[in-house]
Design an enzyme around this catalytic site. Structure first.
Site, PDB file in Angstrom:
ATOM      1  N   GLY A  53       0.913  -6.875   7.168  1.00 33.37           N
ATOM      2  CA  GLY A  53       0.041  -6.228   6.155  1.00 33.37           C
ATOM      3  C   GLY A  53      -0.184  -6.935   4.818  1.00 33.37           C
TER       4      GLY A  53
ATOM      5  CG  ASN B 105       2.358   2.965   0.754  1.00 31.31           C
ATOM      6  OD1 ASN B 105       1.165   2.984   0.120  1.00 31.31           O
ATOM      7  ND2 ASN B 105       3.484   2.470   0.026  1.00 31.31           N
TER       8      ASN B 105
ATOM      9  CD  GLN C 167       2.359   3.709   5.660  1.00 30.23           C
ATOM     10  OE1 GLN C 167       3.028   4.630   6.323  1.00 30.23           O
ATOM     11  NE2 GLN C 167       3.320   2.851   5.134  1.00 30.23           N
TER      12      GLN C 167
ATOM     13  CB  SER D   6       1.580  -4.081   8.996  1.00 33.60           C
ATOM     14  OG  SER D   6       2.767  -4.813   9.325  1.00 33.60           O
ATOM     15  CB  ALA D   7       2.876  -5.553  14.757  1.00 35.37           C
ATOM     16  CG  HIS D   8       6.744  -3.655  10.288  1.00 38.41           C
ATOM     17  ND1 HIS D   8       7.437  -2.653   9.339  1.00 38.41           N
ATOM     18  CD2 HIS D   8       5.734  -4.209   9.355  1.00 38.41           C
ATOM     19  CE1 HIS D   8       6.919  -3.068   8.190  1.00 38.41           C
ATOM     20  NE2 HIS D   8       5.904  -3.939   8.172  1.00 38.41           N
TER      21      HIS D   8
ATOM     22  CB  CYS E  37       7.018  -2.257  -0.769  1.00 39.32           C
ATOM     23  SG  CYS E  37       6.419  -1.776   0.944  1.00 39.32           S
TER      24      CYS E  37
HETATM   25  N1  PLP Z   1       0.009  -1.817   2.787  1.00 44.60           N
HETATM   26  C1  PLP Z   1       0.458  -0.658   3.113  1.00 44.60           C
HETATM   27  C2  PLP Z   1       0.165   0.556   2.817  1.00 44.60           C
HETATM   28  C3  PLP Z   1       1.908  -0.564   3.557  1.00 44.60           C
HETATM   29  O1  PLP Z   1       2.447   0.628   3.615  1.00 44.60           O
HETATM   30  C4  PLP Z   1       2.750  -2.007   3.756  1.00 44.60           C
HETATM   31  C5  PLP Z   1       4.140  -1.749   4.016  1.00 44.60           C
HETATM   32  O2  PLP Z   1       4.971  -0.963   3.571  1.00 44.60           O
HETATM   33  C6  PLP Z   1       2.168  -3.075   3.349  1.00 44.60           C
HETATM   34  C7  PLP Z   1       0.642  -3.071   3.298  1.00 44.60           C
HETATM   35  C8  PLP Z   1       2.592  -4.403   3.907  1.00 44.60           C
HETATM   36  O3  PLP Z   1       2.724  -4.579   5.315  1.00 44.60           O
HETATM   37  P1  PLP Z   1       3.865  -5.660   5.523  1.00 44.60           P
HETATM   38  O4  PLP Z   1       5.204  -5.137   5.535  1.00 44.60           O
HETATM   39  O5  PLP Z   1       3.653  -5.841   7.069  1.00 44.60           O
HETATM   40  O6  PLP Z   1       3.433  -6.664   4.872  1.00 44.60           O
END
Ligand code: PLP
Length: 371
Positions: free
Chosen positions: A69, A148, A176, A196-198, A321
């Site tokens: 992501g 998120n 999300q 984002s895959a995870h 994060c």
């Molecule tokens: N954008 C949103 C809304 C997210 O919740 C996250 C991860 O928490 C990301 C971007 C970042 O994704 P990635 O962990 O794959 O870098």
């Protein structure tokens, strides 16, 4: 252990894991090489692209694989800014993920004007707010599909229409909700969408950026000619294959999973209401399934998180994060949450593997700790 932090990451789908294994152990050829040993990885990569495209109603050539992501967001924002030579303006919202906010801040240091739109108390970006800020000099509008921290789903279709009326590109960070709610890129009419895959039971370190055919965007990773010359770097074949299997499996059970998660959500809220604890729930009524942001009056969220951890329950304060950042979350500030509640905010994010028993143990634990 009760895992209730599915907005931070999710458990890898078993079938996705099995599908990845051959590309790590036996079929390890470089997907971009011309010899026959690379045929299988190449074929698997292009099949994965088609599966993913199908899940969001895109065309396969509109899906570009990335490392997740964060990269997808950075590419959409920086790539569309630099593809125009006039340093045109960017518009985003105050409640975006740091991957968007910090990409925008970087562009500001390079001379690009950026506006951060305010949101209402539910975290919604109003169409009228965007209309007030946008001009014909706006290159890009980037508004997340779902937040998120509080789960709010934004009116993306309406916002994208405003952007297009002014000749601006529209990007949405859908990290999300891809694999959790139905997404049709043609209906919402966005030019770019990050995933984002995870976050949908795929592996970590892989994701994709949807780029609508004809969108003017520069690549930001310089190197080889992979991904139609748009994103350099040897393809993460196993990750890409695992991502496609996980997304397909989630999309096939989208409604079933969402119904299960929403019924758990209701049970959790009913139990908290019955406990008489002083709390507010943040976010709009229209939110991503399972994302429950709760603010307890005069409570200390860090204390609550650690006490829950001691009981084997994983939840988060704000977003994962931001967990190293002890300041009040930028999202709670933007929705203007009273401080007596803001400092007592935790995010419980339920997933398809959670059960009624999990929810009961979580609510019992919260009530016990806070009383
Ligand atoms: N954008 C949103 C809304 C997210 O919740 C996250 C991860 O928490 C990301 C971007 C970042 O994704 P990635 O962990 O794959 O870098």
């Amino acid at each position: 252990m009760i895992y209730a932090d599915n907005a931070a990451t999710t458990k890898l789908d078993q079938e996705a894991f099995e599908a990845m294994k051959p590309y790590l152990l036996e079929e390890y050829g470089n997907a971009s090489q011309p010899y026959s040993f690379s045929r299988k990885p190449k074929k698997a990569t292009s099949e994965a692209r088609a599966i993913i495209a199908d899940c969001i109603n895109a065309e396969p050539e509109e899906i570009f694989f990335t490392s997740g992501g964060t990269e997808s967001d950075n590419w959409a924002i920086k790539g569309s800014a630099v593809s125009d030579s006039d340093n045109k303006a960017i518009i985003t919202s105050q409640i975006e993920h740091p991957a968007v906010l910090n990409a925008c801040k970087r562009l500001e240091t390079l001379g690009y004007p950026v506006a951060y739109l305010p949101v209402d108390s539910e975290g919604l970006v109003a169409k009228s707010t965007l209309e007030r800020f946008i001009t014909d000099n706006t290159r890009l509008v980037s508004i997340m599909l779902a937040n998120n921290e509080i789960g709010t789903i934004e009116p993306i279709r309406e916002l994208a229409a405003v952007a297009h009326k002014h000749g601006s590109l529209f990007h949405t960070d859908a990290v999300q909700v891809v694999g959790h709610i139905p997404i049709d890129v043609k209906t919402i009419d966005v030019d770019m969408l990050s995933a984002s895959a995870h976050k949908f039971n795929g592996p970590k370190g892989v994701g994709f950026l949807y780029i609508k055919k004809g969108t003017e965007i520069a690549s930001i990773l310089d190197g080889g000619a992979q991904e139609h010359g748009m994103r350099a770097g040897t393809e993460n074949v196993a990750g890409i294959v695992g991502m496609a299997v996980a997304l397909k499996n989630n999309c096939e059970k989208l409604n079933e999973n969402a119904a299960h998660i929403i019924s758990l959500e209701k049970k959790l809220i009913t139990a908290l209401d019955e406990s008489g604890i002083d709390y507010v729930r943040n976010g709009a009524h229209h939110h991503s399934p399972g994302n429950i942001s709760l603010s307890f009056g005069h409570a200390d969220a860090e204390m609550l998180l650690h006490r829950l951890d001691l009981l084997g329950i994983c939840v988060s304060t704000g977003s994962a994060c931001d967990s190293k950042n002890t300041q009040l979350s930028h999202v709670l500030k933007a929705i203007n949450l009273e401080e007596k509640y803001a400092l007592g905010t935790i995010r419980i994010s339920l997933g398809k593997d959670n059960t009624e028993e999990c929810v009961k143990r979580i609510t019992d634990a919260i009530v016990k700790i806070l009383s």
